[in-house]
Enzyme design. Structure first.
Site, PDB file in Angstrom:
ATOM      1  N   SER A 112      24.965  55.901  52.682  1.00  0.00           N
ATOM      2  CA  SER A 112      24.595  56.913  53.666  1.00  0.00           C
ATOM      3  C   SER A 112      25.586  56.977  54.829  1.00  0.00           C
ATOM      4  O   SER A 112      26.752  57.297  54.635  1.00  0.00           O
ATOM      5  CB  SER A 112      23.170  56.638  54.151  1.00  0.00           C
ATOM      6  OG  SER A 112      22.647  57.716  54.869  1.00  0.00           O
ATOM      7  N   ASP A 148      39.650  59.848  53.856  1.00  0.00           N
ATOM      8  CA  ASP A 148      40.181  61.205  53.698  1.00  0.00           C
ATOM      9  C   ASP A 148      41.297  61.506  54.682  1.00  0.00           C
ATOM     10  O   ASP A 148      42.227  62.262  54.374  1.00  0.00           O
ATOM     11  CB  ASP A 148      39.065  62.239  53.873  1.00  0.00           C
ATOM     12  CG  ASP A 148      38.183  62.351  52.634  1.00  0.00           C
ATOM     13  OD1 ASP A 148      38.443  61.617  51.658  1.00  0.00           O
ATOM     14  OD2 ASP A 148      37.234  63.154  52.647  1.00  0.00           O
ATOM     15  N   LYS A 187      25.013  57.868  48.347  1.00  0.00           N
ATOM     16  CA  LYS A 187      23.913  58.633  48.949  1.00  0.00           C
ATOM     17  C   LYS A 187      24.501  59.735  49.824  1.00  0.00           C
ATOM     18  O   LYS A 187      25.005  59.473  50.916  1.00  0.00           O
ATOM     19  CB  LYS A 187      23.001  57.742  49.788  1.00  0.00           C
ATOM     20  CG  LYS A 187      21.850  58.505  50.449  1.00  0.00           C
ATOM     21  CD  LYS A 187      21.001  57.573  51.301  1.00  0.00           C
ATOM     22  CE  LYS A 187      19.846  58.332  51.956  1.00  0.00           C
ATOM     23  NZ  LYS A 187      20.290  59.284  52.977  1.00  0.00           N
TER      24      LYS A 187
END
Length: 537
Positions: free
Chosen positions: A302, A313, A327
């Site tokens: 999460s 990224d 999740k």
């Protein structure tokens, strides 16, 4: 129908009606709800009412006591939510209070972690600078009474509730302790107990910081800022998110804001009922760059995956460890009547490169989803995205690490020692006749005492058992002793200094530094290209 049953059933009607009304209000943004849908809902609710009436009138045993609440709170409502997804959840009053306590990161009590061991309530450790710590309650103490009431046959939740109470009130805790001739009674004054989400931050190597975040709660962003600032001129950082189940999205965003450049995307949320929401770094790191390695495992989930995905990224960190939980569903918590709560999935979240990392849960039991999940091993079936500098990353099943590192597997003997709480019980036994200083090491004499202790506890072992796990055994002995003598932070630090995954993460800091330089170079080239782009008039 009894008053208790009517009240419980009425709570269910209110709950269903609130869900329906919420859907109707949302539908004003996404399209009108049809009269057919409303009619179907009323028919379903009537069917449930008929079933409940039959149960209440004809079940073999009368629905007395808390049975009506259990039928609704533990049966009907959770069953409905589980048909939606694995993360939508209902909180009864006790669970809702615990959740809010976890989010706030504080409560009122005496400040200790307890657990049942062999039918007894044992102190795992007191939190530092709390009433129990200042009173010198020790790990391994057995709580036999609270305010004179015996704890025999009580669970740890019941004892924990007895220890909590309003700030400034007194509570008497009676314990037995190894080496003490009679029980010890402590008169404690309850206080606000902070429960920080960062349980360990220290300079693990000269110029290299280590931070372990256990979960994301209301204090995490501030704690993280303070931790980074405490290191001074950082040359590298190991950010440990292993077994971090997530928590508050806003605090995950806050942590990323401290590490990324201003205006970089951290995460975006997309849901049916609300417009897309994009979170960006609003303050940024102010040009303060240092290599980062993020440690993750299968328990990283999460909000912890938001942090991992954003840093990966943007090429801000190398991710090391195991593929994370996966999740990508975001829950909004609604407070309902009777101090209950509903955590309802309202969004999917996406990493800056556009990855949805939610793992597939269709046709999977709730148990298997949480405890037996296997990530796809064939990456060609995974969603492919690119980082800022063009590295390939994958979506659709957690955050895939840049470098794999698995936790060492325990062997049968290690499991046996933990099952017998060997280290927890040995430490107070050892301290009866020994003192421990900061330069303490587990030498051959200590190991001899430990072997004798195992014999007294009827724990069978061979020399091969001991030698095959010698470093692990020494670490656990030292950690338990340091927890008693110097506090739980020192015990955690002992384990971190030994932890093979942390040691492996440190070896990737040079690669993280190279990644950082590549990312900075790519940013500079993009900015230069933009400055040369002609502007039309």
């Amino acid at each position: 129908m009894s008053t208790r049953t009517r009240r419980t059933f009425f709570s269910l009607i209110v709950f269903f009606s609130a869900c329906c009304l919420g859907g109707m209000l949302v539908s004003q943004q996404v399209g009108a709800q049809s009269s057919t849908d409303e009619s179907s809902f009323r028919d379903s609710l009537k069917s449930f009412s008929n079933v409940y009436d039959v149960i209440a009138q004809n079940y073999a045993e009368p629905l007395t006591g808390d049975m009506p609440d259990k039928v609704i709170y533990d049966g009907a409502i959770p069953g409905m939510l589980r048909t939606l997804d694995p993360h939508s959840n209902f909180y009864d009053p006790k669970a809702y209070a615990r959740m809010r306590e976890d989010q706030h990161g504080k409560y009122y009590g005496v400040g200790m972690v307890i657990q049942p061991q062999n039918g007894k309530i044992v102190v795992v450790y007191p939190f530092e600078n709390t009433p129990s710590y200042r009173a010198k309650i020790h790990p391994g103490d057995i709580i036999i009474a609270v305010d004179g009431k015996p704890t025999a046959n009580l669970g740890s939740d019941a004892v924990a509730n007895m220890l909590k109470g309003p700030k400034g009130t007194h509570v008497q805790v009676t314990v037995t302790r190894e080496g003490a001739a009679s029980p010890l009674t402590f008169d404690l004054i309850r206080d606000e107990i902070p429960h920080p989400s960062i349980d360990l931050k220290y300079e693990i190597r000269p110029g290299v910081g280590y931070i372990h975040i256990t979960q994301f709660q209301e204090t995490t962003g501030r704690e993280f800022d303070d931790a980074v600032a405490s290191f001074g001129d950082l040359k590298g950082l190991v950010l440990d998110l292993r077994n971090n189940p997530g928590g508050l999205l806003t605090e995950a965003v806050s942590v990323c804001d401290r590490l990324l450049k201003r205006d970089q995307i951290i995460v975006s949320q997309r849901g049916r009922a609300y417009p897309e929401q994009v979170y960006r770094a609003t303050h940024g790191n102010g040009g303060e760059n240092f290599p980062i390695v993020v440690l993750v495992n299968r328990g990283t989930a999460s909000a912890a995956e938001i942090v991992s995905g954003a840093l990966q990224d943007h090429d801000r960190a190398l991710i090391v460890g195991e593929t994370t939980f996966g999740k990508g569903l975001v829950q909004t918590v609604y407070q309902l009547s009777d101090n209950t709560g509903l955590a309802l999935t309202t969004y999917h979240y996406y990493t800056p490169s556009g990855r949805l990392i939610q793992r597939n849960y269709n046709g999977v039991s709730l148990y298997d989803y949480y405890y037996n999940h296997d990530h796809p091993t064939d990456l060609k079936d995974r969603e492919v995205r690119l980082t800022d500098s063009g590295r390939t990353v994958y979506g659709g099943g957690g955050i895939t690490p840049d470098y794999k590192a698995e936790a060492p597997k325990s062997n049968h003997f290690e499991d046996l020692l933990l099952a017998h709480y060997a280290f927890t019980h040995f430490a107070p036994h050892y301290l009866v006749n020994h003192t421990v200083t900061k330069d303490f090491q587990v030498d051959d004499a200590v190991m001899s005492d430990f072997k004798q202790f195992l014999g007294s506890q009827n724990v069978a072992y061979s020399d091969q058992d001991i030698n095959s796990s010698l470093d692990w055994i020494r670490t656990n002995i030292k950690a338990e002793l340091f927890t008693i003598v110097f506090g739980q932070t020192n015990g955690i630090e002992v384990r971190a200094d030994w932890d093979p995954m942390i040691q492996q993460a440190l070896t990737y800091l040079p690669a993280a530094s190279q990644l950082e330089q590549t990312a900075l170079k790519a940013d500079a080239e993009k900015e230069a290209a933009l400055s040369k782009t002609p502007v039309g008039h």
